[in-house]
Motif scaffolding. Structure first.
Motif, PDB file in Angstrom:
ATOM      1  N   PRO A 165       0.772  -1.244   0.028  1.00 34.54           N
ATOM      2  CA  PRO A 165      -0.058   0.056  -0.058  1.00 34.54           C
ATOM      3  C   PRO A 165       0.830   1.305  -0.011  1.00 34.54           C
ATOM      4  CG  PRO A 165      -0.833  -1.571   1.640  1.00 34.54           C
ATOM      5  CD  PRO A 165       0.658  -2.186   0.922  1.00 34.54           C
ATOM      6  N   GLN A 166       0.246   2.189  -0.541  1.00 34.04           N
ATOM      7  CA  GLN A 166       1.128   3.415  -0.800  1.00 34.04           C
ATOM      8  C   GLN A 166      -0.029   4.571  -0.727  1.00 34.04           C
ATOM      9  OE1 GLN A 166       2.284   4.960  -4.638  1.00 34.04           O
ATOM     10  NE2 GLN A 166       1.976   3.010  -5.296  1.00 34.04           N
ATOM     11  N   PRO A 167       0.405   5.927  -0.088  1.00 35.97           N
ATOM     12  CA  PRO A 167      -0.579   7.019   0.110  1.00 35.97           C
ATOM     13  C   PRO A 167      -1.056   7.265  -1.411  1.00 35.97           C
ATOM     14  CG  PRO A 167       1.666   7.852   0.373  1.00 35.97           C
ATOM     15  CD  PRO A 167       1.778   6.360   0.347  1.00 35.97           C
ATOM     16  N   CYS A 168      -2.425   7.578  -1.625  1.00 35.43           N
ATOM     17  CA  CYS A 168      -3.263   7.635  -2.863  1.00 35.43           C
ATOM     18  C   CYS A 168      -4.195   8.821  -2.545  1.00 35.43           C
ATOM     19  CB  CYS A 168      -3.889   6.570  -3.240  1.00 35.43           C
ATOM     20  SG  CYS A 168      -2.687   5.143  -3.625  1.00 35.43           S
ATOM     21  N   LEU A 169      -4.586   9.507  -3.673  1.00 33.31           N
ATOM     22  CA  LEU A 169      -5.616  10.345  -3.577  1.00 33.31           C
ATOM     23  C   LEU A 169      -6.754   9.289  -4.418  1.00 33.31           C
ATOM     24  CD1 LEU A 169      -4.648  13.886  -4.432  1.00 33.31           C
ATOM     25  CD2 LEU A 169      -5.492  12.926  -2.443  1.00 33.31           C
ATOM     26  N   VAL A 170      -7.944   9.029  -3.796  1.00 32.82           N
ATOM     27  CA  VAL A 170      -8.879   8.442  -4.313  1.00 32.82           C
ATOM     28  C   VAL A 170      -9.990   9.465  -4.457  1.00 32.82           C
ATOM     29  CG1 VAL A 170     -10.598   6.577  -3.699  1.00 32.82           C
ATOM     30  CG2 VAL A 170      -8.476   6.436  -2.542  1.00 32.82           C
ATOM     31  N   CYS A 171     -10.166   9.673  -5.791  1.00 31.04           N
ATOM     32  CA  CYS A 171     -11.073  10.706  -6.247  1.00 31.04           C
ATOM     33  C   CYS A 171     -12.566  10.224  -6.550  1.00 31.04           C
ATOM     34  CB  CYS A 171     -10.429  11.206  -7.805  1.00 31.04           C
ATOM     35  SG  CYS A 171     -11.345  12.465  -8.487  1.00 31.04           S
ATOM     36  N   ALA A 172     -13.140  10.727  -5.762  1.00 32.35           N
ATOM     37  CA  ALA A 172     -14.976  10.517  -5.507  1.00 32.35           C
ATOM     38  C   ALA A 172     -15.878  11.778  -6.094  1.00 32.35           C
ATOM     39  CB  ALA A 172     -15.190  10.080  -4.493  1.00 32.35           C
ATOM     40  N   ASN A 173     -16.654  11.549  -6.809  1.00 34.98           N
ATOM     41  CA  ASN A 173     -17.673  12.507  -6.938  1.00 34.98           C
ATOM     42  C   ASN A 173     -18.514  13.199  -5.742  1.00 34.98           C
ATOM     43  OD1 ASN A 173     -20.161  13.954  -7.773  1.00 34.98           O
ATOM     44  ND2 ASN A 173     -19.379  13.180  -9.826  1.00 34.98           N
ATOM     45  N   THR A 174     -18.472  14.165  -5.587  1.00 35.44           N
ATOM     46  CA  THR A 174     -18.961  14.902  -4.458  1.00 35.44           C
ATOM     47  C   THR A 174     -20.445  14.504  -4.167  1.00 35.44           C
ATOM     48  OG1 THR A 174     -19.378  17.170  -5.313  1.00 35.44           O
ATOM     49  CG2 THR A 174     -17.347  16.730  -4.225  1.00 35.44           C
ATOM     50  N   LYS A 175     -21.342  14.299  -5.236  1.00 34.77           N
ATOM     51  CA  LYS A 175     -22.595  14.101  -4.916  1.00 34.77           C
ATOM     52  C   LYS A 175     -22.741  12.748  -4.327  1.00 34.77           C
ATOM     53  CE  LYS A 175     -24.421  16.556  -9.143  1.00 34.77           C
ATOM     54  NZ  LYS A 175     -22.968  16.989  -9.518  1.00 34.77           N
ATOM     55  N   GLU A 176     -21.580  11.906  -4.358  1.00 34.43           N
ATOM     56  CA  GLU A 176     -21.812  10.581  -3.644  1.00 34.43           C
ATOM     57  C   GLU A 176     -21.055  10.492  -2.129  1.00 34.43           C
ATOM     58  OE1 GLU A 176     -19.258   8.265  -6.363  1.00 34.43           O
ATOM     59  OE2 GLU A 176     -21.269   8.194  -7.933  1.00 34.43           O
ATOM     60  N   LEU A 177     -21.111  11.710  -1.598  1.00 31.78           N
ATOM     61  CA  LEU A 177     -20.406  11.924  -0.520  1.00 31.78           C
ATOM     62  C   LEU A 177     -21.294  12.728   0.647  1.00 31.78           C
ATOM     63  CD1 LEU A 177     -16.708  12.906  -1.397  1.00 31.78           C
ATOM     64  CD2 LEU A 177     -17.613  10.662  -0.648  1.00 31.78           C
ATOM     65  N   GLU A 178     -21.126  12.693   1.623  1.00 26.61           N
ATOM     66  CA  GLU A 178     -21.894  13.365   2.793  1.00 26.61           C
ATOM     67  C   GLU A 178     -20.861  14.656   3.184  1.00 26.61           C
ATOM     68  OE1 GLU A 178     -23.553  13.715   7.258  1.00 26.61           O
ATOM     69  OE2 GLU A 178     -22.819  11.699   6.399  1.00 26.61           O
ATOM     70  N   ILE A 179     -21.375  16.068   3.219  1.00 31.04           N
ATOM     71  CA  ILE A 179     -20.483  17.159   3.436  1.00 31.04           C
ATOM     72  C   ILE A 179     -21.114  17.481   5.012  1.00 31.04           C
ATOM     73  CG2 ILE A 179     -19.944  19.428   2.855  1.00 31.04           C
ATOM     74  CD1 ILE A 179     -19.482  17.668   0.494  1.00 31.04           C
ATOM     75  N   ILE A 180     -20.039  17.455   5.589  1.00 36.15           N
ATOM     76  CA  ILE A 180     -19.977  17.842   7.116  1.00 36.15           C
ATOM     77  C   ILE A 180     -19.573  19.186   7.529  1.00 36.15           C
ATOM     78  CG2 ILE A 180     -19.161  17.389   9.630  1.00 36.15           C
ATOM     79  CD1 ILE A 180     -20.585  14.825   7.849  1.00 36.15           C
ATOM     80  N   ARG A 181     -20.812  19.949   7.754  1.00 42.70           N
ATOM     81  CA  ARG A 181     -20.475  21.514   7.826  1.00 42.70           C
ATOM     82  C   ARG A 181     -19.997  21.777   9.241  1.00 42.70           C
ATOM     83  NH1 ARG A 181     -23.594  24.529   3.914  1.00 42.70           N
ATOM     84  NH2 ARG A 181     -24.602  23.305   2.397  1.00 42.70           N
ATOM     85  N   ASN A 182     -18.781  21.783   9.393  1.00 45.21           N
ATOM     86  CA  ASN A 182     -18.129  21.987  10.750  1.00 45.21           C
ATOM     87  C   ASN A 182     -16.759  22.952  10.468  1.00 45.21           C
ATOM     88  OD1 ASN A 182     -16.196  20.564   8.868  1.00 45.21           O
ATOM     89  ND2 ASN A 182     -15.680  18.932  10.447  1.00 45.21           N
ATOM     90  N   TRP A 183     -17.162  24.036   9.432  1.00 48.82           N
ATOM     91  CA  TRP A 183     -15.986  24.967   9.235  1.00 48.82           C
ATOM     92  C   TRP A 183     -16.333  26.127   9.961  1.00 48.82           C
ATOM     93  CZ3 TRP A 183     -11.306  24.942   8.217  1.00 48.82           C
ATOM     94  CH2 TRP A 183     -10.580  26.023   7.779  1.00 48.82           C
ATOM     95  N   ASP A 184     -15.975  26.301  11.410  1.00 47.49           N
ATOM     96  CA  ASP A 184     -16.306  27.372  12.100  1.00 47.49           C
ATOM     97  C   ASP A 184     -14.784  27.569  12.936  1.00 47.49           C
ATOM     98  OD1 ASP A 184     -17.163  29.513  13.424  1.00 47.49           O
ATOM     99  OD2 ASP A 184     -18.146  27.962  15.089  1.00 47.49           O
TER     100      ASP A 184
END
Length: 391
Positions: A161-180
């Protein structure tokens, strides 16, 4: 439509900065700039700045890239941060498998990323199912795609295993609104959660391979700037551009306000005070210093580009990291010094200098800019030891 000139891209950046100025108060209060500003950025085609020409991009180099960020930062650091990443994140897309590149570029959407390799993957036919939660997804509400960090054993690559970026469509994810947060509030850097989200292999980027070889997955190398410059030094140049541009704005406002300020206690105008004159001169010289070091950074990138140097030595990579963290640290210190010089008049929430000071502090503590880490890593390379484990 042909490729715009450097000057045209700078004019577009100035327009974006002016539009951002109109939204700063709302962005501070809401924790993010609006989709209206996103549309302005998209219409300016900032996301195509680094994209290879063969995929409809502009294929521009580090000077235009860094200048766009610096110009917008003279208006607002959060807006500059968003535009920086909007352009930057198309860099790593160009290193994906050709099918992945084509899919993301054809969508004409914006792309985000969170490098921390904390995701969990399940190997399935044709790809992986990704799970986990990541924070600091800058601009994710603007984006259609996001690369999320995870350790993955990618078919065709040895070493496990190596560090990877796994590129997903944001429509298939949950956005956690925690930016404060304290600063960079306008970036809307919310969290993201994946729950067994399927990602095909052509959208998995093996970062270890890219960093070690400087070559895209599946070949298809082209003679464009992003393939001729070491990956992480180019990736991070926007941090110095943003810090310099924001500090230029701080110094411009500081001088004006010193000229306008009346010291009731002493019955004189502030600019007439020898102390104020001396302090302003010291700040201006410090600004000269970070501008010069940023220029040296850009020239180094241009030198690598001209020589077609996608890989550099560990010492050179960590030297440029040290330059960057030094610029970020000095910029943050100067912004708070400007607040100190102006006293309580600049301390109200929403004052441009108060916002700039908070924003520059947030840049300083970003994982890639941490001063102690980068100076330690650069110092280690002077004795033949390993450098920064990420950059």
């Amino acid at each position: 439509m042909g490729t715009p000139t450097h000057e045209e891209m700078i004019a577009r950046a100035e327009h974006i900065g002016q539009q951002a100025d109109l939204e700063v108060a709302d962005a501070e209060r809401n924790g993010g700039f609006s989709l209206k500003l996103r549309d302005v950025v998209h219409a300016a085609q900032m996301h195509k700045l680094l994209r290879p020409k063969r995929y409809g991009g502009f294929g521009m180099g580090p000077r235009t890239f860094s200048e766009v960020v610096r110009v917008i930062a003279q208006h607002n650091a959060s807006a500059a941060w968003l535009v920086y990443f909007t352009a930057l994140h198309e860099q790593w897309v160009a290193f994906l498998d050709p099918k992945g590149r084509q899919e993301v570029y054809d969508s004409d959407g914006f792309t985000a990323d969170i490098f921390f390799p904390i995701g969990k993957v399940e190997y399935v036919d044709g790809g992986v199912k990704l799970s986990g939660q990541w924070n600091f997804g800058s601009g994710v509400l603007w984006d259609d795609w996001i690369g999320l960090g995870a350790f993955v054993e990618v078919p065709g690559y040895d070493g496990g295993p190596q560090p990877c970026l796994v590129c997903a469509n944001t429509k298939e994810l949950e956005i956690i609104r925690n930016w404060d947060t304290l600063g960079l509030r306008g970036t809307g850097s919310h969290g993201v959660k994946a729950d067994s989200t399927f990602v095909p292999w052509h959208r998995v980027l093996p970062l270890g391979h890219v960093k070690g070889t400087g070559q895209p997955v599946g070949g298809a190398y082209s003679d464009e700037p992003i393939f001729r410059i070491p990956f992480m030094p180019l990736f991070c140049v926007g941090f110095t551009a943003l810090s310099v541009g924001t500090t230029q704005r701080v110094l411009r406002d500081l001088k004006r306000r010193i000229q306008e300020r009346q010291r009731v206690l002493y019955g004189v105008k502030e600019w007439e005070s020898p102390i104020a004159q001396r302090n302003l001169a010291e700040m201006m010289v410090k600004l000269d210093g970070i501008e010069a070091l940023h220029e040296r950074y850009v020239v180094q990138l241009e030198t690598w580009q001209a020589a077609n140097t996608p890989l550099c030595s560990v010492e050179d990579a960590n030297r440029i990291n040290a330059w960057r963290s030094s610029i970020c640290r000095q910029a943050s210190e100067m912004a708070f010094r400007a607040l100190e010089m102006l006293g309580g008049a600049a301390a109200y929430k929403g004052d441009p200098l108060e916002i700039a000071a908070r924003d520059l502090f947030m840049v300083l503590i970003h994982v890639g800019q941490i001063y102690d880490d980068n100076m330690l890593a650069y110092g280690r390379t002077q004795f033949g030891l390993s450098g920064h484990p990420l950059l």
